[in-house]
Design an enzyme around this catalytic site. Structure first.
Site, PDB file in Angstrom:
ATOM      1  N   GLY A  27      49.848  38.803  41.206  1.00  0.00           N
ATOM      2  CA  GLY A  27      49.164  39.955  41.777  1.00  0.00           C
ATOM      3  C   GLY A  27      49.737  40.304  43.127  1.00  0.00           C
ATOM      4  N   GLY A  28      49.013  41.168  43.856  1.00  0.00           N
ATOM      5  CA  GLY A  28      49.476  41.614  45.156  1.00  0.00           C
ATOM      6  C   GLY A  28      49.521  40.516  46.188  1.00  0.00           C
ATOM      7  N   GLY A  30      49.898  36.984  45.389  1.00  0.00           N
ATOM      8  CA  GLY A  30      50.781  35.878  45.067  1.00  0.00           C
ATOM      9  C   GLY A  30      50.792  35.578  43.581  1.00  0.00           C
ATOM     10  N   LYS A  46      47.110  29.053  43.349  1.00  0.00           N
ATOM     11  CA  LYS A  46      47.609  30.355  43.798  1.00  0.00           C
ATOM     12  C   LYS A  46      48.562  30.107  44.954  1.00  0.00           C
ATOM     13  CE  LYS A  46      45.765  34.410  43.682  1.00  0.00           C
ATOM     14  NZ  LYS A  46      44.987  35.652  43.808  1.00  0.00           N
ATOM     15  N   ASP A 140      37.951  41.599  47.613  1.00  0.00           N
ATOM     16  CA  ASP A 140      38.741  42.088  46.476  1.00  0.00           C
ATOM     17  C   ASP A 140      37.989  41.799  45.179  1.00  0.00           C
ATOM     18  OD1 ASP A 140      40.828  43.340  45.218  1.00  0.00           O
ATOM     19  OD2 ASP A 140      42.133  41.574  45.183  1.00  0.00           O
TER      20      ASP A 140
END
Length: 945
Positions: A27-28, A30, A46, A140
């Protein structure tokens, strides 16, 4: 295992002590890998993008915030197991959840239905509440961050977006997913309320498969989020109503995660048997035999006073003032709304212009949606009540023994727990902000309630419960004013022996100076402008700071130390009402420190300042106050500690657990927990005050230039549904009105012909036929873009649709509503606006101050009208002038009844709701009654056990 691909060249084989066994996604922030711990447990790792390692400060921030995420309770979230860095590249290790994301589930198998949807909503709201309780924001929240495990949903990635915020200088990417971001996030002002917005958007997706604001390019999505209503088509009730509130533009009006959870549990429980009509509302309506508009047998239930109905309030401390005055001496104050003429605006962010050409009024022009404010502050009590010390098995503290009237509404029309005991400290815990403690610089009801403890005005409202508390009595003066010159001159004589806290004698010159200093609106910006505009002041006078040498005897004379004479430009029969304003509290000129005087007010009342800040006042006894000169104040406590700007949850908790004796009203969503808990309810009061929500019908736009077309609207309105719309369907809303003026205000109030609780379609169609529109017509309804106003507008639209009136709804931003739309007569006529949402509370509970601003056509400006914009009746203006000049109280009351009747007959102003507030008495509070003027409990008469 779902969605796991084998490792490829370049993928890490280990991260710290964890072995990497597969790739889960990217994703944005990592890449996410599947791994195993040294003990063999499966984990999700992550690994943050390398760019986030380039800033040392970013890495430190990440570690700190990610460590905070480990404190989150584990239910409904994926546990955070470790936070670290490999070659300065941050990573976070969490519990592996073997299940699809909500995003994948819905896109593959379609939206969730029925109990599956409710279970998801409750589980994710529980997770969000736990995240916020740990002091972490998610930032998020979205469908891909909700994983659907076999044992229930899990929320992941909480805290990471905040941890990475500091790195935004390194990238132009947006932290967060635009389709689920709250408006304030685009301005760089995220808060826990932003997570609630994202949660609601995620639930819309779960229920429908589409985003509440659609998908697409960032500018397109951003525009929709900032300026358009969410698309909730397909979301079932009652979930849709809650999501609508949570998706509000203003973060201050959204519920907290805990409030969301409480409401979900409440609405998903089996419905109780419907209560009989007489008990549908906490306060019973007047019996059918009572004349329309009459007060209930128990007495008028006033709450907001001059100062308007307090109603449910916004979170603490939100008080922004726009500063410069508008044309005609008007000034807009935006901020949380509260009671008051002093009306504290009840709609946070609402624009509350002060009206009348040259006269500053703060009636609560807070829009028909102000109770929605309640929806966004409420329900915190549902959770925190269960953790309060000293609570019983039902979650509430035991009710203390009382020596007088107790129980629900006991303090509305009588004194609850009466006592003459002196001593102790009385605590006030308020979610309101405090505009000023300076008597010459305030316009808020709660501030004025407190000022009477240390300041004495010439007159005051009698500190007793019920309608009797709207009576003006002498205070610093020995009698009410003596009128002469046809009502243009008013003379008062001070009581003998009154002193300041230092023992010096209070003189008429001190009162004159106090009134004159209040006219300097550049220095003392908050107070009303009645004296500025009504006194016969010399031309160009700007107050004693800027015009120290001006001769002001044309306006105020002091022939001796005990006599003060006011000279007005025009006759005014109710000047005693002005004399009770705190501007007449004496100020010794030698000790005036202008804007800093608020921190060291010189006392003329029973208490003096021990300390004062912008949000807290501590008062102790004034040794030079003589009770023989003051028949109105009890002065029971030895000390007052008045705390403002608390969070709504903290203020409510202090009241419920006994840490405070008085405070701000309970938010509407929290009201359910008060009503459902006998222990709390026995200490609660729900007074109906002087604040109303109403509909302005515009005769300047056809076909509303015809009386029968206006009457058709009135007859069709389903007030029961509209009234509940203001508070999201809760029963604990306002009271269904029968007249424009509520029963708290003395007088005989004219019922509005054709107005009924559920509407009368047959009668409404007869009116349509009489005005030549038997099949109906089309019109436009405008309102401020808030949840409450929007919901009420839709209820009005549905009512009128039943008789063929098609209503186009238009919501406008709060900040522009009065200046550009709802207060602009030219726009209203050009756009064909026939219906305008309004709300109002008078500056004190009197027919004149209630009705005159609503109906005097001479108060209508070219633009920026916050009150009257549609009533243009010369005959009514003449009636108003006659009533204002009348000196005899009985005759004056009759004149104002004629004014009311004329307004009712013209069918231009339609009441939709008489507002009520919910108050709770503290465990140790004695001698308690609701002030019908100030909306809360009367601080001047209270004691503490």
């Amino acid at each position: 295992m779902l969605g796991v691909r084998p490792l490829r060249p370049g993928d890490p084989v280990s991260v710290g002590s964890y072995q990497v066994t597969g790739f889960l996604g990217e994703g944005g922030q990592g890449s996410v890998y599947l791994g195993t711990s040294p003990g063999g447990e499966r984990v999700a790792i992550k690994l943050l993008h390398a760019r986030f390692a380039e800033d040392e400060q970013a890495v430190r921030r990440f570690r700190r915030e990610a460590e905070a995420a480990r404190r989150v309770a584990e239910f409904c979230t994926a546990r955070v197991l470790e936070v670290g860095a490999v070659n300065d590249q941050p990573y976070i290790v969490g519990e592996y959840v073997d299940g699809p994301s909500l995003q994948r589930q819905v896109s593959g198998d379609g939206p969730l239905r029925g109990q599956a949807l409710i279970r998801l909503a409750i589980a994710t709201a529980t997770a969000l509440a736990a995240i916020h309780r740990a002091g972490v924001m998610h930032r998020d929240f979205k469908p891909s961050n909700v994983l659907l495990a076999s044992d229930g949903p899990r929320v992941i990635d909480f805290g990471i977006a905040r941890a990475l915020d500091v790195s935004q200088s390194l990238t132009t990417s947006v932290v967060g997913t635009p389709a689920y971001m709250a408006p304030e996030q685009f301005h760089g002002e995220p808060s826990p309320a932003s997570d609630v917005f994202a949660w609601a958007g995620t639930m819309v997706y779960a229920a429908t498969g589409h985003s509440a604001f659609g998908f697409g390019a960032l500018p397109v999505v951003m525009h929709r989020i900032l300026s358009m209503d969410p698309d909730l088509s397909g979301v079932p009730e009652p979930l849709a109503a809650l999501l609508w509130t949570a998706l509000g533009k203003d973060p201050r009006r959204r519920p907290t995660a805990e409030q969301v959870l409480g409401e979900l549990i409440r609405t998903s429980a089996p419905p109780p048997p419907p209560p009989p009509p007489a008990t549908a509302y906490p306060q019973a309506s007047p019996p059918a035999a009572a004349p329309p508009g009459a007060a209930p047998p128990a007495g008028p239930h006033g709450n907001s006073g001059p100062h308007g109905g307090s109603g449910p309030q916004a979170p603490a401390g939100l008080d922004r003032r726009s500063g410069p005055q508008a044309p005609g001496g008007l000034r807009w104050d935006s901020g949380p709304q509260v009671p008051g003429p002093y009306q504290r605006p009840t709609d946070p962010g609402g624009v509350t212009p002060v009206t009348a050409p040259g006269v500053r009024r703060r009636g609560v022009l807070v829009s028909v949606g102000a109770v929605a404010t309640a929806l966004v502050v409420g329900l915190a009590a549902w959770i925190f009540v269960r953790g309060l010390p000293g609570t019983g098995s039902n979650g509430g503290p035991a009710t203390p023994a009382a020596t007088g009237p107790t129980g629900f509404d006991a303090a509305v029309a009588a004194v609850a727990n009466p006592s003459a005991k002196t001593g102790g400290t009385l605590h006030l815990a308020s979610a309101y902000s405090l505009d000023s403690t300076d008597p010459g610089d305030t316009y808020y009801a709660d501030a004025m309630n407190a000022i009477r403890l240390y300041g004495r005005s010439l007159t005051m409202f009698k500190p007793v419960p019920g309608q009797a508390g709207t009576q003006i009595v002498p205070d610093l003066a020995e009698s009410l004013g003596q009128a002469s010159d046809g009502g243009k001159t008013w003379t008062y004589r001070l009581r003998d022996g009154v002193k300041f806290q230092d023992g010096t004698r209070i003189t008429a010159a001190d009162v004159k100076y106090a009134v004159l200093r209040s006219t300097d609106k550049g220095t003392l910006i908050n107070g009303p402008t009645y004296f500025d505009t009504m006194l016969d002041l010399p031309a160009g006078y700007q107050g004693p700071y800027k015009s120290p040498d001006a001769n002001t005897d044309s306006a105020i004379q002091t022939p001796d130390d005990r006599t003060i004479v006011f000279h007005l430009k025009q006759p005014y029969g109710a000047f005693d009402n002005l004399a009770q304003l705190p501007e007449t509290v004496p100020v010794p000129a030698a000790k005036d420190t202008a804007a800093k005087y608020r921190y060291a007010v010189i006392s003329s009342g029973p208490y003096k300042f021990e300390s004062a800040t912008d949000n807290k006042i501590v008062l102790v006894r004034n040794p030079n106050w003589d009770p023989a000169t003051d028949p109105n104040r009890k002065a029971l406590p030895d000390r007052y500690e008045l705390q403002f700007e608390l969070s709504a949850a903290d203020a409510s908790a202090k009241l419920l657990n006994g840490e405070a004796e008085a405070g701000s009203p309970i938010p509407t969503l929290d009201s359910t927990k008060i009503y459902d808990n006998p222990s709390y309810k026995s200490r609660a009061d729900a007074p109906v005050g002087s604040r109303i929500r109403y509909l302005a019908i515009n005769p300047q736009v056809p076909p509303f230039d015809q009386l029968d077309c206006r009457r058709a609207v009135i007859r069709a309105l389903d007030l029961s549904t509209i009234n509940r719309a203001f508070v999201g369907g809760l029963n604990q809303g306002g009271q269904i009105p029968t007249s424009l003026v509520p029963p708290l205000i003395p007088g005989t109030h004219a019922p509005l012909p054709g107005l009924t609780a559920s509407g009368d379609t047959t009668a409404a169609k007869e009116s349509l036929a009489a005005c030549g529109k038997p099949t109906g017509f089309s019109t436009t309804y405008i309102y401020r873009d808030t949840f409450g106003e929007s919901a009420a507008a839709q209820a009005v639209q549905a009512s009128l649709a039943k008789i063929g009136i098609k209503v186009q709804l238009r919501g406008y931003p709060i900040a522009d509503f009065h200046a550009k739309y709802g207060g602009n007569p030219e726009y209203l006529k050009k756009a064909g606006v026939g219906l305008i949402a309004r709300a109002w509370a008078p500056d004190w509970p009197d027919v004149e101050t209630f009705v005159s601003p609503l109906a005097d056509s001479r108060e209508i400006l070219e633009k920026g009208n916050s009150i009257n914009v549609n009533v243009r009746l010369p005959a009514l203006d003449a009636l108003i002038d006659t009533a204002k000049r009348e000196l005899d109280a009985t005759t004056r009351a009759r004149r104002w009844s004629e004014v009311e009747q004329k307004i009712a007959d013209e069918a231009v102003l339609v009441p939709l709701s008489w507002e009520r507030s919910l108050l709770v008495r503290g465990l140790k509070a004695t001698n308690v009654h609701v002030s019908p003027v100030y909306g809360g409990y009367d601080l001047a008469t209270m004691g503490v056990s």
